[in-house]
Write an enzyme that holds these catalytic residues in place. Structure first.
Site, mmCIF file in Angstrom:
data_model
loop_
_atom_site.group_PDB
_atom_site.id
_atom_site.type_symbol
_atom_site.label_atom_id
_atom_site.label_comp_id
_atom_site.label_asym_id
_atom_site.label_seq_id
_atom_site.Cartn_x
_atom_site.Cartn_y
_atom_site.Cartn_z
ATOM 1 N N PHE A 164 1.008 -1.409 -0.027
ATOM 2 C CA PHE A 164 -0.224 -0.109 0.001
ATOM 3 C C PHE A 164 0.655 0.902 -0.045
ATOM 4 C CE2 PHE A 164 0.813 0.087 4.765
ATOM 5 C CZ PHE A 164 0.925 1.170 4.619
ATOM 6 N N LYS A 188 -1.441 -7.314 -9.129
ATOM 7 C CA LYS A 188 -2.189 -7.207 -7.965
ATOM 8 C C LYS A 188 -1.699 -6.343 -6.988
ATOM 9 C CE LYS A 188 -3.322 -8.387 -4.249
ATOM 10 N NZ LYS A 188 -3.637 -7.439 -3.159
ATOM 11 N N GLU A 191 -5.011 -3.752 -2.000
ATOM 12 C CA GLU A 191 -6.332 -3.582 -2.067
ATOM 13 C C GLU A 191 -6.734 -2.266 -1.155
ATOM 14 O OE1 GLU A 191 -4.622 -5.593 -0.492
ATOM 15 O OE2 GLU A 191 -5.410 -6.409 1.434
ATOM 16 N N SER A 241 5.543 -7.038 3.498
ATOM 17 C CA SER A 241 5.975 -7.214 4.607
ATOM 18 C C SER A 241 6.972 -8.408 4.705
ATOM 19 C CB SER A 241 4.814 -7.344 5.979
ATOM 20 O OG SER A 241 3.993 -8.277 5.367
ATOM 21 N N CYS A 296 9.455 1.843 3.185
ATOM 22 C CA CYS A 296 10.404 0.997 3.565
ATOM 23 C C CYS A 296 11.834 1.426 3.746
ATOM 24 C CB CYS A 296 10.639 -0.180 2.762
ATOM 25 S SG CYS A 296 11.037 0.155 0.898
ATOM 26 N N GLU A 396 9.215 -3.830 13.156
ATOM 27 C CA GLU A 396 8.937 -2.641 12.173
ATOM 28 C C GLU A 396 7.692 -1.948 12.293
ATOM 29 O OE1 GLU A 396 7.924 -3.926 8.002
ATOM 30 O OE2 GLU A 396 8.887 -2.045 7.400
HETATM 31 P P1 NAD Z 1 1.590 -6.521 3.091
HETATM 32 O O1 NAD Z 1 2.590 -7.521 3.313
HETATM 33 O O2 NAD Z 1 0.517 -6.458 4.171
HETATM 34 O O3 NAD Z 1 0.832 -6.567 1.593
HETATM 35 C C1 NAD Z 1 1.594 -6.572 0.669
HETATM 36 C C2 NAD Z 1 0.860 -7.240 -0.380
HETATM 37 O O4 NAD Z 1 0.713 -8.757 -0.279
HETATM 38 C C3 NAD Z 1 -0.451 -6.679 -0.799
HETATM 39 O O5 NAD Z 1 -0.856 -6.754 -2.054
HETATM 40 C C4 NAD Z 1 -1.385 -7.628 -0.062
HETATM 41 O O6 NAD Z 1 -2.909 -7.737 -0.529
HETATM 42 C C5 NAD Z 1 -0.689 -8.910 0.023
HETATM 43 N N1 NAD Z 1 -1.040 -9.771 1.052
HETATM 44 C C6 NAD Z 1 -1.405 -9.407 2.242
HETATM 45 N N2 NAD Z 1 -1.623 -10.234 3.056
HETATM 46 C C7 NAD Z 1 -1.225 -11.532 2.584
HETATM 47 C C8 NAD Z 1 -1.284 -13.012 2.608
HETATM 48 N N3 NAD Z 1 -1.649 -13.360 3.787
HETATM 49 N N4 NAD Z 1 -1.269 -13.646 1.686
HETATM 50 C C9 NAD Z 1 -1.028 -13.292 0.440
HETATM 51 N N5 NAD Z 1 -0.983 -11.943 0.146
HETATM 52 C C10 NAD Z 1 -1.174 -11.154 1.333
HETATM 53 O O7 NAD Z 1 2.378 -5.051 3.275
HETATM 54 P P2 NAD Z 1 1.746 -3.905 3.215
HETATM 55 O O8 NAD Z 1 1.206 -3.337 4.613
HETATM 56 O O9 NAD Z 1 0.804 -3.539 1.968
HETATM 57 O O10 NAD Z 1 3.046 -2.777 3.158
HETATM 58 C C11 NAD Z 1 3.907 -2.340 3.932
HETATM 59 C C12 NAD Z 1 5.033 -3.368 3.974
HETATM 60 O O11 NAD Z 1 5.865 -3.372 2.911
HETATM 61 C C13 NAD Z 1 6.384 -2.995 5.173
HETATM 62 O O12 NAD Z 1 6.549 -4.031 5.525
HETATM 63 C C14 NAD Z 1 7.304 -2.332 4.161
HETATM 64 O O13 NAD Z 1 8.524 -2.271 4.754
HETATM 65 C C15 NAD Z 1 7.262 -3.297 3.017
HETATM 66 N N6 NAD Z 1 7.660 -2.832 1.892
HETATM 67 C C16 NAD Z 1 9.034 -3.088 1.510
HETATM 68 C C17 NAD Z 1 9.697 -2.536 0.359
HETATM 69 C C18 NAD Z 1 10.834 -2.868 -0.098
HETATM 70 O O14 NAD Z 1 11.482 -2.505 -1.223
HETATM 71 N N7 NAD Z 1 11.811 -3.901 0.649
HETATM 72 C C19 NAD Z 1 8.867 -1.557 -0.355
HETATM 73 C C20 NAD Z 1 7.788 -0.888 -0.041
HETATM 74 C C21 NAD Z 1 7.143 -1.500 1.271
#
Ligand code: NAD
Length: 512
Positions: A164, A188, A191, A241, A296, A396
């Site tokens: 997000f 994808k 959401e 994450s 991040c 985090e």
């Molecule tokens: P998230 O892991 O909750 O979601 C990321 C994606 O995974 C979304 O599209 C979500 O719909 C999907 N998802 C969520 N739960 C899932 C599950 N149980 N099974 C399968 N898919 C699932 O992350 P977020 O809250 O959207 O974003 C923040 C996180 O992203 C932070 O941890 C941040 O550090 C990380 N991030 C990392 C980078 C990087 O380059 N390393 C860059 C941006 C964000």
């Protein structure tokens, strides 16, 4: 209204518009009943709802992408490049519209949204040079009468799953290069703020991208699992994450896919006594509180040498007093958090800090906000003397919380960074070139800043962390992306002529 609600009541459906999928060059409602809320975080209200894809919807997107692949992968490099260039021009001309979408669904202030788009545009510009990037190598006369050369070919339909916090930039890290290289895409997005992806897909179509080359499906785990399991998808690029990144990496690999999975972070800034403390204080505030800490590459821990820690805390506190938190459409420095649920989770860490023996120097729970009271507000928070066993340090937090950990000096600071489970970004602030050089060699982190707090590499270098911040060895964008989105083929070629005809020889081929 519950934030976890995924069933749509007729009343809700009548109240707010839906964000649909984008499949085969057209908007599609899909087959599912489930939907999710899209908040306006500065107002704390549901402004739209997003369709959640079923496995059938993902299959429809993969079929559209597979159908488009046949001709897109055969389209000449120069034609593909022209479409990319037209997309770049349109995106640059209309980036203001996109920034408004980002601010409305994510909450980040407009200037920050513009910065996110600028970094995404850099990747589009890099992809415009795909002709140069796809060039292979050629060795003439590797053996007598034999030439050896390599070509790079697209891998097929690629899956992208994004978080997000950068609803435009993270998808833009991947799809321009994937498409320029001749692949087709199923994205994808998160959401929580999915409209940016649809806007980008429509814009790309306007730029001349054929239908089916770029598809967007929305949803949660159900849609993600359908991408991970679909036999028609060749690769998965994930950002999110750490626990989900690990799950994606393992599941996609088990299903025979090429996979890159970028995870979470806890980024440290090491401040040596000889650093310019005004530069450090400015940098810590910018990198700690920009985008409300939902980056991040945010700095979340300052490792301050004892000799300067008191002065530094005073300088950071002074700067924080000037920060204005509020609606990103107004003239503010920092916006709200993405949801009330996330805001409340971040607050639990501030609640915990005092119990863990830390000192809350600036308390964002007491903040004033330039926005509607129903927004998901939390002001910038500074916590000093954070113990390393506190969850404030170990987790985090992904919010506007900057921790100070006091250290004796370089050795202790380096040890702390290297023992962290994360290794996304880090920075050292010093005027000692030798110390900086030592740091860049010794630190166990993927992206390092020297007097630069958010060392996000430019588009022609690649982005990615170490340890639990990235699973797999393929970084995002830059040269690593060209390699990830293509398969290299090595050709050994001989054109017979009477002078080089070797006759019968069953031995293993050797060079002559
Ligand atoms: P998230 O892991 O909750 O979601 C990321 C994606 O995974 C979304 O599209 C979500 O719909 C999907 N998802 C969520 N739960 C899932 C599950 N149980 N099974 C399968 N898919 C699932 O992350 P977020 O809250 O959207 O974003 C923040 C996180 O992203 C932070 O941890 C941040 O550090 C990380 N991030 C990392 C980078 C990087 O380059 N390393 C860059 C941006 C964000």
């Amino acid at each position: 209204m519950s934030q976890t609600l995924t069933e749509t009541t007729p009343a809700e459906a009548a109240e707010v518009p839906f964000v649909e999928h984008w499949i085969g060059g057209a908007s599609a409602s899909g087959t599912g009943e489930r939907t999710g809320p899209i908040f306006d975080p500065a107002r704390g209200v549901v402004q739209k709802r997003v369709r959640f894809a079923t496995a059938d919807d993902v299959d429809a997107a993969v079929r559209a992408a597979t159908a488009a692949l046949a001709s897109w992968s055969e389209t000449s490099i120069s034609k593909r490049q022209q479409v990319l260039f037209a997309f770049r021009e349109l995106l640059n001309a209309r980036k203001g519209e996109l920034a408004e979408i980002l601010t409305s669904e994510h909450g980040k202030v407009l200037s920050d949204a513009a910065g996110e788009i600028a970094r995404g545009l850099e990747v589009v510009e890099y992809a415009c040079g795909i002709a140069q990037l796809l060039k292979g190598e050629y060795s003439e006369q590797a053996s007598s009468g034999i030439d050896v050369y390599t070509v790079r070919q697209p891998i097929g339909v690629v899956g992208i799953i994004s978080p997000f916090n950068f609803p435009a930039m993270v998808p833009l890290w991947f799809f321009p290069i994937a498409i320029a290289a001749g692949n087709t895409v199923v994205l994808k997005p998160s959401e929580k703020d999915p409209s940016a992806s649809i806007w980008l897909a429509e814009l790309f179509a306007e730029a001349g991208l054929p239908a089916g080359v770029f598809n967007v499906v929305h949803g949660d785990k159900e849609a993600v699992d359908a991408v991970l399991e679909h036999p028609g998808i060749a690769s998965v690029s994930f950002v999110g994450s750490t626990p989900i990144a690990q799950y994606i990496y393992e599941t996609a690999a088990r299903n025979g896919k090429r996979v890159q999975a970028l995870g979470g972070a806890k980024n440290h800034m090491l401040v040596l006594p000889d650093a310019d403390l005004d530069l450090v204080a400015d940098s810590a505030v910018n990198a700690g509180f920009g985008s409300a800490g939902e980056r991040c590459m945010a700095i979340s821990v300052v490792l301050a040498s004892d000799a300067v820690a008191d002065d530094l805390v005073a300088k950071v506190k002074e700067r924080m007093a000037g920060l204005k938190t509020g609606d990103g459409r107004r003239s503010c420095d920092m916006g709200p958090l993405i949801t009330q649920q996330h805001r409340d989770k971040v607050v639990t860490y501030i609640d915990q800090a005092t119990a863990d023996g830390a000192e809350v120097v600036v308390d964002g729970r007491d903040g004033e906000f330039d926005g509607e009271a129903s927004g998901f507000w939390l002001g910038p928070t500074l916590i000093d003397k954070v113990p390393l066993d506190s969850t404030v340090y170990t987790d985090e937090i992904f919010g506007p919380v900057l921790s100070i950990v006091r250290v004796e000096g370089y050795e202790e600071g380096l040890g702390i960074i290297n023992r962290s489970r994360y290794g996304n970004g880090t920075a050292i602030f010093t005027n000692d070139g030798g110390a900086a050089r030592r740091f860049q060699r010794e630190v166990q982190v993927g992206m390092v800043g020297v007097n630069v707090p958010i060392p996000v590499p430019v588009a022609y270098h690649s982005f990615g962390g170490w340890k639990a911040s990235m699973f797999g060895d393929a970084k995002a964008y830059g040269p690593a992306a060209v390699a990830f989105f293509t398969r290299e083929k090595a050709i050994t070629s001989r054109w017979l002529d009477p002078a080089t005809h070797g006759g019968i020889n069953l031995g293993f081929p050797q060079h002559d």
